[in-house]
Write a protein that holds these residues in place. Structure first.
Motif, short mmCIF file in Angstrom:
data_model
loop_
_atom_site.label_atom_id
_atom_site.label_comp_id
_atom_site.label_asym_id
_atom_site.label_seq_id
_atom_site.Cartn_x
_atom_site.Cartn_y
_atom_site.Cartn_z
N ILE A 100 38.41 48.83 32.62
CA ILE A 100 39.18 48.44 33.51
C ILE A 100 40.41 49.22 33.62
O ILE A 100 41.23 49.17 32.73
N LEU A 124 45.76 41.42 35.45
CA LEU A 124 44.18 41.36 35.25
C LEU A 124 43.83 39.96 34.90
O LEU A 124 42.91 39.59 35.22
N TRP A 128 41.07 37.64 36.55
CA TRP A 128 40.16 37.12 35.70
C TRP A 128 39.99 35.51 35.53
O TRP A 128 38.88 35.00 36.03
N LEU A 151 37.37 42.74 41.18
CA LEU A 151 38.58 43.53 40.54
C LEU A 151 38.99 44.91 41.33
O LEU A 151 40.21 45.25 41.70
N PHE A 156 42.33 47.28 40.97
CA PHE A 156 41.69 48.06 39.69
C PHE A 156 40.61 48.78 39.89
O PHE A 156 39.78 48.94 40.90
N VAL A 158 37.11 50.40 38.13
CA VAL A 158 36.16 49.69 37.04
C VAL A 158 35.11 51.22 36.80
O VAL A 158 34.60 51.56 37.52
#
Length: 160
Positions: A100, A124, A128, A151, A156, A158
């Protein structure tokens, strides 16, 4: 639980997409480029691995392998021939399933194969805990797709 490497080499089979050799300085010294981070990293082939480094036959079966990845001849044990000077991303590697990156392209977390997050990034970690951690989806592919979507919506990137 401490990480134990089984030297299968699977982690390096496609790192040729990540690391490329920008320059050869001679004497087994190279400058490599990380395609994801844009970093230029000097590396040197370990003195005890120079002989196996010279054998380039691995690329006939694994054309996308890291340029410094080799198997010990006559064995299935994998070697990083620049292990002593390997890039930070390789030093940090612990068999993650997804990497990430934040909006600046800096690595901020990893998802391990047992659906756990490894991160010190507070944003993050909040995402999560709020949206992913308790998702009981039994199908790994469905879980992963949903997690990537969450995400990405939260800024973010990934990487698989």
């Amino acid at each position: 639980m401490p990480f134990e490497c089984f030297r299968c080499g699977e982690c390096c089979h496609h790192l040729g997409h990540v690391h490329s050799i920008l320059e050869s300085y001679g004497n087994y010294r190279f400058l490599i480029y990380n395609q994801y981070t844009g970093e230029e990293i000097p590396v040197e082939v370990d003195p005890d691995k120079r002989e196996i480094f010279e054998d380039k036959s691995i690329f006939s079966t694994l054309p996308d392998a890291c340029p410094f990845f080799r198997y010990q001849p006559g064995s299935k044990l994998a070697y990083c021939t620049v292990h002593q000077t390997r890039p930070e991303i390789c030093q940090d590697y612990r068999c993650w399933r997804l990497l990430i990156l934040n909006h600046n392209g800096r690595r901020v977390g990893r998802i391990r194969y047992i659906r756990t997050l490894s991160s010190d990034d507070p944003h993050l970690t909040r995402v999560w805990e709020r949206c992913i951690e308790n998702d009981a989806e039994p199908d790994d592919a469905v879980w992963e797709t949903g997690m990537i979507r969450i995400l990405t919506r939260n800024g973010f990137t990934v990487l698989k």
